[in-house]
Design an enzyme around this catalytic site. Structure first.
Site, short mmCIF file in Angstrom:
data_model
loop_
_atom_site.label_atom_id
_atom_site.label_comp_id
_atom_site.label_asym_id
_atom_site.label_seq_id
_atom_site.Cartn_x
_atom_site.Cartn_y
_atom_site.Cartn_z
N LYS A 1 -4.42 -5.52 47.75
CA LYS A 1 -3.59 -6.43 46.94
C LYS A 1 -3.30 -7.73 47.69
O LYS A 1 -2.52 -8.57 47.23
CB LYS A 1 -2.27 -5.75 46.56
CG LYS A 1 -2.44 -4.59 45.58
CD LYS A 1 -1.12 -4.06 45.16
CE LYS A 1 -1.20 -2.68 44.56
NZ LYS A 1 -1.69 -2.66 43.18
N HIS B 1 6.87 2.26 41.01
CA HIS B 1 5.48 2.64 40.71
C HIS B 1 5.40 4.17 40.85
O HIS B 1 6.16 4.76 41.63
CB HIS B 1 4.59 1.97 41.77
CG HIS B 1 3.12 2.15 41.56
ND1 HIS B 1 2.46 3.30 41.91
CD2 HIS B 1 2.18 1.31 41.06
CE1 HIS B 1 1.18 3.16 41.63
NE2 HIS B 1 0.98 1.96 41.12
N ASP C 1 8.79 -0.07 49.41
CA ASP C 1 7.44 -0.22 48.90
C ASP C 1 7.14 -1.72 48.83
O ASP C 1 7.65 -2.43 47.95
CB ASP C 1 7.35 0.44 47.52
CG ASP C 1 5.97 0.30 46.90
OD1 ASP C 1 5.13 -0.42 47.48
OD2 ASP C 1 5.74 0.89 45.83
N GLN D 1 3.84 -5.11 46.39
CA GLN D 1 3.79 -6.38 45.65
C GLN D 1 4.48 -7.52 46.40
O GLN D 1 4.40 -8.67 45.99
CB GLN D 1 4.44 -6.23 44.26
CG GLN D 1 3.76 -5.23 43.35
CD GLN D 1 2.37 -5.69 42.88
OE1 GLN D 1 2.02 -6.87 42.98
NE2 GLN D 1 1.58 -4.76 42.39
N CYS E 1 1.09 2.16 35.83
CA CYS E 1 1.59 3.18 36.78
C CYS E 1 3.11 3.08 36.92
O CYS E 1 3.65 3.32 38.00
CB CYS E 1 0.93 3.07 38.14
SG CYS E 1 -0.83 3.31 38.09
C1 LIG Z 1 4.71 -1.51 43.54
C2 LIG Z 1 3.49 -0.68 43.82
N1 LIG Z 1 3.60 0.40 44.60
C3 LIG Z 1 2.56 1.17 44.90
C4 LIG Z 1 1.31 0.89 44.43
C5 LIG Z 1 0.19 1.78 44.79
O1 LIG Z 1 -0.80 1.09 45.47
P1 LIG Z 1 -2.18 1.81 45.78
O2 LIG Z 1 -2.77 2.17 44.45
O3 LIG Z 1 -2.97 0.79 46.49
O4 LIG Z 1 -1.85 3.00 46.59
C6 LIG Z 1 1.13 -0.21 43.58
C7 LIG Z 1 -0.19 -0.50 42.98
O5 LIG Z 1 -0.27 -0.98 41.86
C8 LIG Z 1 2.25 -1.03 43.29
O6 LIG Z 1 2.14 -2.12 42.52
#
Ligand SMILES: Cc1ncc(COP(=O)(O)O)c(C=O)c1O
Length: 421
Positions: free
Chosen positions: A239, A122, A213, A216, A377
Site C-alpha cells: 500500500k 478492517h 493498524d 492506511q 473488508c
Molecule cells: C486499515 C487496513 N488494515 C489492514 C489491512 C490488511 O492489509 P493486508 O491485506 O495487506 O494484510 C488493510 C488492507 O486493506 C487495511 O486497509
C-alpha cells in the site's frame, strides 16, 4: 518538490489503456502501483545478488544479507524508530496482527479480560481479536463511530449493533482492558483517528497494550513511532509503492523481547539440540524460514522513493486531492464519512442513489477508471452506514485533480446508463 508529471513517468502502468481509455487508477487504498525504481530494485536483486540470507559465507549471500538488513534500517528510520531490531518483516499487516495475537495474545489474554477494537476496523484487526476472545473466554468491546464517521471518544448512549453493544472509547475502557487495537486511518471512511487523544485516554484509564493498524496511515503520513506512545504498529508494503508479500510489525523492544516466537524453523533459532532449542535474538526470532528477500529490498526502495518526495509533501498532496474531490462530488452522490477534509485521508466513499456500487464500478471501468466497490473488508462499518456496499475512490502520489474531474464527469454517465438523475 512535488512534480506530478515527473512522478507519473516513474509508474509504467500509468501508460496503460483500459477499454480504450487512459488508466485512471483510484483504488490505492486496496493496493498502490509501483514505480520503476522499486521494480528495478527487485530485478537487480534477482539478476545480481540473489542468495539465501544470514547463513552463507559466500559473497552473494553476504550481499543479499546486507541488502535485506539495509532495508530494515531504512524502514526503521522511515517510521521514526532508532532501533532496527524492532522491525519484524512479515507478509502483510494481517500477518503482523496475527503474530501479535498468537504470540502476545495467547500468553496474556485470559478469561474475562477485555480487548477493545472499533467499529471501523478492517477485518484483519477485528476477526483476529474476535477469534482470540472466543477461544479464551475474553470479551471483545467495540468503540462506536458517530454519524460524521469519527470514533466516539466519550459519553453518549450505548447502542446495540449486530447483537453487540457499541459505545464510546471511554466507556469501553476499564481495569479489565488488556489490549486496545485500533486503526490510525479507516480504509472505508478515510477518517484519520485522533491517536494522540486515544493513547492518552487509554494510558490514563488502563494498563492495556496498544496496537495501531497503520495500513492506511504509514503510506501517506509521517510516522513517528518513538513519539506515538504505542506498543505495536503494523503495515503492508504493497500500500506504499512496495511489492506484495512484504509487511512490517514494529514493536517496542521490551515487549518483543518478552513475546514467544510465532513460527518455528530455520533462522529463528539460536541453539538447537534434539531435546530443546533456544531462540535467536530480535528481529530474527520472529522471522522463521527463508524470508521474502526481494520483497524487503523492494520495500526499502519504496521507502527511498517516498522519502525523496517527502512525507509532508505526500500528505499535502493527499489533502489537496481529497478536499478537491469532496467539493466536486457534493450534490452528485451520497458521500460517507466526515466532510472535513483535514480529518480525512485520500479516500472518498460514496454511492449514487439507486445504483449498486458494483454497477457504478463496472460502468466506470468502461471509461478506464479503477475504483473499488463492496464492503472493503470492513463489513460492519459499511452496514452501519445502512448499506450493503459502497463505492470507494482512493488517491495516491500519482493522482491528479484532472483525474478527479474525469471521475466526476463519468459519474454522470453512470447515472445515464441506469436512467437516474
Ligand atoms: C486499515 C487496513 N488494515 C489492514 C489491512 C490488511 O492489509 P493486508 O491485506 O495487506 O494484510 C488493510 C488492507 O486493506 C487495511 O486497509
Amino acid at each position: 518538490m512535488f512534480e506530478i508529471e515527473k512522478i507519473r513517468e516513474d509508474f509504467p502502468i500509468l501508460e496503460r489503456e483500459i477499454n480504450g481509455y487512459p488508466l485512471v487508477y483510484l483504488d490505492n487504498a486496496a493496493t498502490t502501483q509501483k514505480p520503476k525504481q522499486v521494480i528495478e530494485a527487485i530485478v537487480d536483486y534477482y539478476e545480481n545478488h540473489n542468495a539465501n540470507v544470514h547463513r552463507g559465507i559466500h559473497t552473494l549471500s553476504e550481499e543479499a544479507t546486507s541488502m535485506v538488513e539495509n532495508a530494515r534500517l531504512k524502514i526503521a528510520r522511515f517510521i521514526g524508530s532508532n532501533d532496527e531490531k524492532e522491525i519484524i518483516f512479515v507478509r502483510n499487516a494481517s500477518e503482523a496482527i496475527n503474530l501479535v495475537m498468537y504470540s502476545w495474545g495467547e500468553k496474556n489474554i485470559g478469561k474475562g479480560d477485555e480487548v477493545v477494537v472499533s467499529l471501523m476496523e478492517h477485518h484483519s484487526n477485528l476477526v483476529t481479536w474476535q477469534m482470540l476472545c472466543q477461544k479464551k473466554g475474553a470479551v471483545l468491546r467495540v468503540v462506536d463511530v458517530d454519524e460524521g464517521g469519527e470514533i466516539r471518544m466519550r459519553g453518549g448512549e450505548k447502542r446495540e449493533f449486530q447483537g453487540v453493544r457499541v459505545m464510546s472509547l471511554e466507556q469501553t475502557l476499564g481495569g479489565k482492558t488488556k489490549l486496545v487495537a485500533i486503526t490510525a486511518v479507516s480504509n472505508v471512511l478515510g477518517t484519520v483517528n485522533p491517536l494522540e487523544k486515544i493513547v492518552k485516554m487509554v494510558r490514563a484509564k488502563t494498563k492495556a497494550k496498544i496496537l495501531i493498524d497503520g495500513s492506511q496511515s504509514v503510506p501517506v503520513m509521517k510516522t513517528e513511532v518513538g513519539k506515538m506512545g504505542v506498543d505495536w504498529l503494523v503495515f503492508s508494503g504493497h500500500k506504499m509503492l512496495g511489492p506484495t508479500g512484504i509487511g512490517v510489525l514494529w514493536g517496542r523492544r521490551e515487549i518483543l523481547e518478552e513475546m514467544p516466537p510465532f513460527l518455528y524453523g530455520g533462522d529463528m533459532i539460536g541453539q538447537v539440540e534434539l531435546g530443546k532449542s533456544e531462540w535467536n535474538e530480535l528481529p530474527w526470532k520472529f522471522e522463521a524460514g527463508t524470508p521474502n528477500m526481494a520483497g524487503m529490498v523492494g520495500l526499502g526502495a519504496a521507502v527511498d522513493y517516498l522519502e525523496d518526495l517527502g512525507m509532508n509533501e505526500v500528505w499535502k498532496h493527499e489533502q489537496d486531492l481529497v478536499a478537491y474531490a469532496l467539493e466536486k462530488i457534493k450534490g452528485k452522490a451520497e458521500v460517507y464519512g466526515t466532510g472535513d477534509y483535514k480529518k480525512r485521508a485520500g479516500v472518498v466513499t460514496f454511492n449514487l442513489p439507486g445504483i449498486h456500487a458494483h454497477d457504478t464500478a463496472q460502468v466506470l471501468d468502461g471509461f478506464g477508471i479503477a475504483i473499488r466497490s463492496g464492503q472493503h473488508c470492513g463489513a460492519p462499518v459499511v452496514e452501519s452506514l445502512g448499506e450493503m456496499a459502497v463505492a470507494r475512490a482512493s488517491v495516491y502520489v500519482y493522482n491528479t485533480r484532472a483525474e478527479i474531474d474525469y471521475l466526476i464527469d463519468k459519474l454522470v454517465e453512470v447515472k445515464k446508463v441506469f436512467r437516474k438523475r
